[in-house]
Motif scaffolding. Structure first.
Motif, PDB file in Angstrom:
ATOM      1  N   ASP A 142      -7.763  -4.529 -10.470  1.00 59.49           N
ATOM      2  CA  ASP A 142      -7.296  -5.323  -9.333  1.00 59.49           C
ATOM      3  C   ASP A 142      -6.255  -4.517  -8.567  1.00 59.49           C
ATOM      4  O   ASP A 142      -5.227  -4.117  -9.135  1.00 59.49           O
ATOM      5  N   THR A 143      -6.509  -4.257  -7.290  1.00 58.09           N
ATOM      6  CA  THR A 143      -5.592  -3.469  -6.464  1.00 58.09           C
ATOM      7  C   THR A 143      -5.268  -4.240  -5.185  1.00 58.09           C
ATOM      8  O   THR A 143      -5.882  -5.265  -4.886  1.00 58.09           O
ATOM      9  N   SER A 144      -4.324  -3.722  -4.437  1.00 55.01           N
ATOM     10  CA  SER A 144      -3.996  -4.347  -3.154  1.00 55.01           C
ATOM     11  C   SER A 144      -5.201  -4.352  -2.228  1.00 55.01           C
ATOM     12  O   SER A 144      -5.453  -5.335  -1.522  1.00 55.01           O
ATOM     13  N   PHE A 145      -5.965  -3.279  -2.246  1.00 55.97           N
ATOM     14  CA  PHE A 145      -7.126  -3.221  -1.363  1.00 55.97           C
ATOM     15  C   PHE A 145      -8.207  -4.192  -1.813  1.00 55.97           C
ATOM     16  O   PHE A 145      -8.832  -4.859  -0.985  1.00 55.97           O
ATOM     17  N   SER A 146      -8.442  -4.283  -3.127  1.00 52.35           N
ATOM     18  CA  SER A 146      -9.460  -5.224  -3.600  1.00 52.35           C
ATOM     19  C   SER A 146      -9.054  -6.659  -3.295  1.00 52.35           C
ATOM     20  O   SER A 146      -9.892  -7.499  -2.969  1.00 52.35           O
ATOM     21  N   ARG A 147      -7.764  -6.957  -3.362  1.00 48.05           N
ATOM     22  CA  ARG A 147      -7.294  -8.297  -3.009  1.00 48.05           C
ATOM     23  C   ARG A 147      -7.504  -8.565  -1.512  1.00 48.05           C
ATOM     24  O   ARG A 147      -7.902  -9.657  -1.122  1.00 48.05           O
ATOM     25  N   LEU A 148      -7.237  -7.553  -0.697  1.00 50.08           N
ATOM     26  CA  LEU A 148      -7.471  -7.688   0.742  1.00 50.08           C
ATOM     27  C   LEU A 148      -8.938  -7.977   1.024  1.00 50.08           C
ATOM     28  O   LEU A 148      -9.279  -8.877   1.809  1.00 50.08           O
ATOM     29  N   PHE A 167       0.854  -1.186   0.000  1.00 51.00           N
ATOM     30  CA  PHE A 167       0.000   0.000   0.000  1.00 51.00           C
ATOM     31  C   PHE A 167       0.895   1.243   0.000  1.00 51.00           C
ATOM     32  O   PHE A 167       2.066   1.143   0.345  1.00 51.00           O
ATOM     33  N   PRO A 168       0.360   2.427  -0.417  1.00 51.30           N
ATOM     34  CA  PRO A 168      -1.054   2.766  -0.611  1.00 51.30           C
ATOM     35  C   PRO A 168      -1.650   2.112  -1.845  1.00 51.30           C
ATOM     36  O   PRO A 168      -0.935   1.718  -2.766  1.00 51.30           O
ATOM     37  N   SER A 169      -2.970   2.043  -1.838  1.00 45.07           N
ATOM     38  CA  SER A 169      -3.719   1.425  -2.923  1.00 45.07           C
ATOM     39  C   SER A 169      -4.602   2.473  -3.581  1.00 45.07           C
ATOM     40  O   SER A 169      -5.229   3.276  -2.887  1.00 45.07           O
ATOM     41  N   PRO A 170      -4.672   2.490  -4.913  1.00 45.54           N
ATOM     42  CA  PRO A 170      -5.565   3.454  -5.580  1.00 45.54           C
ATOM     43  C   PRO A 170      -7.017   3.191  -5.225  1.00 45.54           C
ATOM     44  O   PRO A 170      -7.411   2.061  -4.921  1.00 45.54           O
TER      45      PRO A 170
END
Length: 228
Positions: free
Chosen positions: A75-81, A47-50
């Protein structure tokens, strides 16, 4: 028995065997940790994630397109989380220092609404800061306990999904951490890594059971502010 009847029985037997093998394989996939070419799941998120639309993760059966102005299908780090959290089928156990992120709160409330066993451990001081979602979780009926010590912070940041998937790292569950900070999260189903966190959660859950401390408090305050 005629030849036709024999062939029919053999055909039915073959179908039953195929279905039985498929059912056993499906059950085995559900009970064992997911294993790819490199073994159990291991994923690192930074992160940070868009900021993107994640509505499809909360409503996977939705047929109409989301009309919000945020970017879609990214697909972002936050969506994966979020995907990892929402993959829970049985239980979710959270041990988080600061929890004010609205979408993460929505995910936890959604799992609780599906009937999953959800338990939350948090910090005594940070549970009541402006924007904290702990109150919303408690009002929904989720079991919440906080660090009882007045001199020690519960500074962990980890989640256990179905008791077999670990999500942990530096990330606080806040919008600032997700959108602005340099943070990291690791997701794993390595049993050797998951088990110590399960043990730690169980230890802290029991250590911060208000029922074990009420006998030290005056009767008028013994149950004030507690939710088990």
């Amino acid at each position: 028995m005629s030849l036709g009847q024999l062939l029919k029985m053999l055909g039915l037997g073959a179908v039953a065997l195929t279905l039985g093998v498929e059912w056993v394989n499906w059950l085995a996939r559900r009970l064992r940790p997911w294993r790819g070419p490199q073994g159990p799941l291991k994923e690192v998120l930074f992160f940070p994630s868009p900021i993107t639309c994640t509505e499809h993760l909360y409503s996977p059966d939705r047929t109409s397109p989301c009309l919000c102005p945020l970017p879609h299908g990214i697909d972002t780090s936050f969506s994966r989380l979020l995907e990892h959290l929402l993959s829970a089928c049985v239980s979710l156990e959270l041990c988080v220092f600061s929890f004010s992120h609205l979408e993460l709160s929505r995910a936890v409330l959604l799992l609780h609404g599906r009937g999953l066993a959800v338990r939350v451990l948090t910090d005594r001081d940070y549970m009541s800061i402006t924007g904290s979602q702990i109150g919303a979780l408690r009002r929904a009926g989720i079991c919440v306990r906080h660090e009882l010590s007045k001199v020690v912070h519960m500074h962990h940041k980890f989640a256990l999904v179905d008791g077999r998937k670990l999500i942990t790292g530096s990330l606080n569950w806040t919008a600032t951490a997700v959108q602005s900070n340099k943070e990291n999260v690791i997701v794993t189903e390595e049993p050797e890594l998951v088990q110590p966190y399960r043990d730690e959660f169980s230890r802290l859950w029991e250590a911060n059971d208000p029922a074990n401390h009420n006998h030290h408090l005056p009767s008028s305050t013994a149950t004030k502010g507690w939710h088990q």
